[in-house]
Motif scaffolding. Sequence first.
Motif, PDB file in Angstrom:
ATOM      1  N   GLY A 160     -45.747  19.159  18.304  1.00  0.00           N
ATOM      2  CA  GLY A 160     -46.881  18.440  18.880  1.00  0.00           C
ATOM      3  C   GLY A 160     -47.757  19.278  19.790  1.00  0.00           C
ATOM      4  O   GLY A 160     -48.774  18.785  20.297  1.00  0.00           O
ATOM      5  N   PHE A 161     -47.404  20.565  19.972  1.00  0.00           N
ATOM      6  CA  PHE A 161     -48.165  21.433  20.862  1.00  0.00           C
ATOM      7  C   PHE A 161     -48.814  22.571  20.070  1.00  0.00           C
ATOM      8  O   PHE A 161     -48.198  23.143  19.171  1.00  0.00           O
ATOM      9  CB  PHE A 161     -47.259  22.034  21.940  1.00  0.00           C
ATOM     10  CG  PHE A 161     -46.843  21.060  23.004  1.00  0.00           C
ATOM     11  CD1 PHE A 161     -47.532  20.978  24.208  1.00  0.00           C
ATOM     12  CD2 PHE A 161     -45.760  20.212  22.792  1.00  0.00           C
ATOM     13  CE1 PHE A 161     -47.146  20.075  25.180  1.00  0.00           C
ATOM     14  CE2 PHE A 161     -45.374  19.306  23.767  1.00  0.00           C
ATOM     15  CZ  PHE A 161     -46.066  19.232  24.961  1.00  0.00           C
ATOM     16  N   TYR A 162     -50.062  22.892  20.441  1.00  0.00           N
ATOM     17  CA  TYR A 162     -50.767  23.986  19.787  1.00  0.00           C
ATOM     18  C   TYR A 162     -50.083  25.324  20.118  1.00  0.00           C
ATOM     19  O   TYR A 162     -49.514  25.486  21.200  1.00  0.00           O
ATOM     20  CB  TYR A 162     -52.214  24.055  20.270  1.00  0.00           C
ATOM     21  CG  TYR A 162     -53.002  22.791  20.063  1.00  0.00           C
ATOM     22  CD1 TYR A 162     -53.121  22.204  18.809  1.00  0.00           C
ATOM     23  CD2 TYR A 162     -53.655  22.179  21.137  1.00  0.00           C
ATOM     24  CE1 TYR A 162     -53.860  21.040  18.619  1.00  0.00           C
ATOM     25  CE2 TYR A 162     -54.399  21.023  20.964  1.00  0.00           C
ATOM     26  CZ  TYR A 162     -54.486  20.454  19.707  1.00  0.00           C
ATOM     27  OH  TYR A 162     -55.215  19.304  19.531  1.00  0.00           O
ATOM     28  N   MET A 199     -47.149  32.570  20.578  1.00  0.00           N
ATOM     29  CA  MET A 199     -46.041  31.823  21.141  1.00  0.00           C
ATOM     30  C   MET A 199     -46.077  30.389  20.626  1.00  0.00           C
ATOM     31  O   MET A 199     -47.094  29.714  20.745  1.00  0.00           O
ATOM     32  CB  MET A 199     -46.102  31.795  22.675  1.00  0.00           C
ATOM     33  CG  MET A 199     -45.733  33.101  23.347  1.00  0.00           C
ATOM     34  SD  MET A 199     -47.077  34.292  23.255  1.00  0.00           S
ATOM     35  CE  MET A 199     -46.426  35.586  24.300  1.00  0.00           C
ATOM     36  N   ASN A 200     -44.978  29.931  20.050  1.00  0.00           N
ATOM     37  CA  ASN A 200     -44.886  28.556  19.572  1.00  0.00           C
ATOM     38  C   ASN A 200     -44.070  27.708  20.539  1.00  0.00           C
ATOM     39  O   ASN A 200     -43.201  28.218  21.250  1.00  0.00           O
ATOM     40  CB  ASN A 200     -44.246  28.516  18.179  1.00  0.00           C
ATOM     41  CG  ASN A 200     -45.156  29.097  17.110  1.00  0.00           C
ATOM     42  OD1 ASN A 200     -46.353  28.823  17.084  1.00  0.00           O
ATOM     43  ND2 ASN A 200     -44.591  29.916  16.242  1.00  0.00           N
ATOM     44  N   PHE A 201     -44.345  26.439  20.535  1.00  0.00           N
ATOM     45  CA  PHE A 201     -43.601  25.503  21.374  1.00  0.00           C
ATOM     46  C   PHE A 201     -42.263  25.190  20.718  1.00  0.00           C
ATOM     47  O   PHE A 201     -42.182  24.952  19.511  1.00  0.00           O
ATOM     48  CB  PHE A 201     -44.406  24.216  21.568  1.00  0.00           C
ATOM     49  CG  PHE A 201     -43.765  23.222  22.500  1.00  0.00           C
ATOM     50  CD1 PHE A 201     -43.903  23.353  23.870  1.00  0.00           C
ATOM     51  CD2 PHE A 201     -43.023  22.171  21.998  1.00  0.00           C
ATOM     52  CE1 PHE A 201     -43.306  22.447  24.733  1.00  0.00           C
ATOM     53  CE2 PHE A 201     -42.428  21.251  22.843  1.00  0.00           C
ATOM     54  CZ  PHE A 201     -42.567  21.388  24.217  1.00  0.00           C
ATOM     55  N   ASP A 202     -41.204  25.211  21.513  1.00  0.00           N
ATOM     56  CA  ASP A 202     -39.867  24.917  21.031  1.00  0.00           C
ATOM     57  C   ASP A 202     -39.463  23.527  21.522  1.00  0.00           C
ATOM     58  O   ASP A 202     -39.267  23.321  22.725  1.00  0.00           O
ATOM     59  CB  ASP A 202     -38.879  25.968  21.535  1.00  0.00           C
ATOM     60  CG  ASP A 202     -37.451  25.667  21.112  1.00  0.00           C
ATOM     61  OD1 ASP A 202     -37.179  25.651  19.901  1.00  0.00           O
ATOM     62  OD2 ASP A 202     -36.609  25.435  22.006  1.00  0.00           O
ATOM     63  N   ALA A 203     -39.353  22.577  20.592  1.00  0.00           N
ATOM     64  CA  ALA A 203     -39.071  21.191  20.967  1.00  0.00           C
ATOM     65  C   ALA A 203     -37.706  21.039  21.632  1.00  0.00           C
ATOM     66  O   ALA A 203     -37.524  20.193  22.516  1.00  0.00           O
ATOM     67  CB  ALA A 203     -39.156  20.296  19.728  1.00  0.00           C
ATOM     68  N   LYS A 204     -36.731  21.858  21.241  1.00  0.00           N
ATOM     69  CA  LYS A 204     -35.386  21.730  21.788  1.00  0.00           C
ATOM     70  C   LYS A 204     -35.344  22.073  23.274  1.00  0.00           C
ATOM     71  O   LYS A 204     -34.746  21.367  24.083  1.00  0.00           O
ATOM     72  CB  LYS A 204     -34.413  22.627  21.015  1.00  0.00           C
ATOM     73  CG  LYS A 204     -32.966  22.462  21.447  1.00  0.00           C
ATOM     74  CD  LYS A 204     -32.046  23.314  20.581  1.00  0.00           C
ATOM     75  CE  LYS A 204     -30.589  23.130  21.005  1.00  0.00           C
ATOM     76  NZ  LYS A 204     -29.676  23.960  20.162  1.00  0.00           N
ATOM     77  N   SER A 205     -35.982  23.160  23.649  1.00  0.00           N
ATOM     78  CA  SER A 205     -36.001  23.577  25.057  1.00  0.00           C
ATOM     79  C   SER A 205     -37.137  22.932  25.830  1.00  0.00           C
ATOM     80  O   SER A 205     -37.149  22.941  27.066  1.00  0.00           O
ATOM     81  CB  SER A 205     -36.100  25.100  25.161  1.00  0.00           C
ATOM     82  OG  SER A 205     -37.323  25.557  24.588  1.00  0.00           O
ATOM     83  N   GLY A 206     -38.140  22.406  25.121  1.00  0.00           N
ATOM     84  CA  GLY A 206     -39.271  21.753  25.768  1.00  0.00           C
ATOM     85  C   GLY A 206     -40.241  22.716  26.415  1.00  0.00           C
ATOM     86  O   GLY A 206     -40.904  22.376  27.395  1.00  0.00           O
ATOM     87  N   LYS A 207     -40.353  23.923  25.848  1.00  0.00           N
ATOM     88  CA  LYS A 207     -41.282  24.898  26.419  1.00  0.00           C
ATOM     89  C   LYS A 207     -41.710  25.918  25.364  1.00  0.00           C
ATOM     90  O   LYS A 207     -41.151  25.980  24.260  1.00  0.00           O
ATOM     91  CB  LYS A 207     -40.637  25.622  27.605  1.00  0.00           C
ATOM     92  CG  LYS A 207     -39.391  26.405  27.250  1.00  0.00           C
ATOM     93  CD  LYS A 207     -38.771  27.029  28.492  1.00  0.00           C
ATOM     94  CE  LYS A 207     -37.502  27.803  28.143  1.00  0.00           C
ATOM     95  NZ  LYS A 207     -36.883  28.394  29.369  1.00  0.00           N
ATOM     96  N   TYR A 208     -42.721  26.707  25.701  1.00  0.00           N
ATOM     97  CA  TYR A 208     -43.166  27.775  24.826  1.00  0.00           C
ATOM     98  C   TYR A 208     -42.207  28.964  24.976  1.00  0.00           C
ATOM     99  O   TYR A 208     -41.756  29.279  26.079  1.00  0.00           O
ATOM    100  CB  TYR A 208     -44.578  28.226  25.195  1.00  0.00           C
ATOM    101  CG  TYR A 208     -45.665  27.270  24.764  1.00  0.00           C
ATOM    102  CD1 TYR A 208     -46.244  27.362  23.501  1.00  0.00           C
ATOM    103  CD2 TYR A 208     -46.122  26.282  25.638  1.00  0.00           C
ATOM    104  CE1 TYR A 208     -47.252  26.483  23.114  1.00  0.00           C
ATOM    105  CE2 TYR A 208     -47.130  25.397  25.244  1.00  0.00           C
ATOM    106  CZ  TYR A 208     -47.686  25.507  23.986  1.00  0.00           C
ATOM    107  OH  TYR A 208     -48.680  24.643  23.601  1.00  0.00           O
ATOM    108  N   LEU A 209     -41.935  29.630  23.854  1.00  0.00           N
ATOM    109  CA  LEU A 209     -41.018  30.767  23.858  1.00  0.00           C
ATOM    110  C   LEU A 209     -41.761  32.058  23.521  1.00  0.00           C
ATOM    111  O   LEU A 209     -42.602  32.084  22.609  1.00  0.00           O
ATOM    112  CB  LEU A 209     -39.894  30.549  22.854  1.00  0.00           C
ATOM    113  CG  LEU A 209     -38.983  29.337  23.083  1.00  0.00           C
ATOM    114  CD1 LEU A 209     -37.893  29.306  22.009  1.00  0.00           C
ATOM    115  CD2 LEU A 209     -38.363  29.349  24.473  1.00  0.00           C
TER     116      LEU A 209
END
Length: 267
Positions: free
Chosen positions: A221-223, A245-255
């Motif tokens: 859901g994040f650009y 950098m893509n958003f990681d839904a599991k950690s809830g942050k960009y990696l």
Amino acid sequence: MKKTLLFSLLFLSGNVFAQTPEQIIQKIYPKYSQQNQCHQVQDGDAGDYCMRPHKREIRDTAQGKLMYLLYKGDRFDFTENREDSAHVFTGLAGFFVLKHQSGNDWALLASAPRESVGSFGVAPEKWTFHEFGKDKWGFLTTHGDVHQGVSGSHYVLFHHNGGRKIGVSWLGESHSNYGYYGDKCEIYEDEPKRQKDCVKNTLFDLDGKIKILRDQTPSGGFYPIQITVDGHVGQKKYRQQVYRMNFDAKSGKYLEPKNYVLKDIDY
């Protein structure tokens, strides 16, 4: 008579539970200093901070009308009523998302009341508001510091997922050791070749520019985020080197990707 009494009780009950944004924050930061016009907030061993409202944004979203509140605070001695800054301490920030009910009645949807950011006990002053995904808004700032001539900075993103969660992402922005090794290499001023080798092999200086890729396919859901890096590490040069950098839904942050030259920088 019974109907009138019932109506009165319902009316009073509604007023009791109606909350203005200020009342909501007062519950989260209950201790208020009238003298200093700020909330007195303790952050563990870091001590007390003087928290004040910094930014307020309102957006109509698929979840309804949402208010985004940013509070920032500097370390403060409330006994002597003065700032209590020191290099060892960060500043403090709080991010809150409220959902509109009716009139000036709001409900707390998500909160991150104590996030460490900034240096010398002072929170960053400059924050910008962005849509990190469809109806997913938040704030962006930079955190920087320097130790023994090695400087660095991070982009810090406070992003709301549209529901009950707020995430915080740290992405490397810049890194340089010129403040330390630049002087060290100068000792070879009478040995030009040795000095040149010192500069080429020891010094690094990198700077990145961030961009939100709103035209790209979202992840969770994040650009995606793009950071373009210029500079050098020793003899290796970076010219408009692009990292995604893509958003990681599991950690809830960009990696940060594994090959990111500013990943896990230490300063």
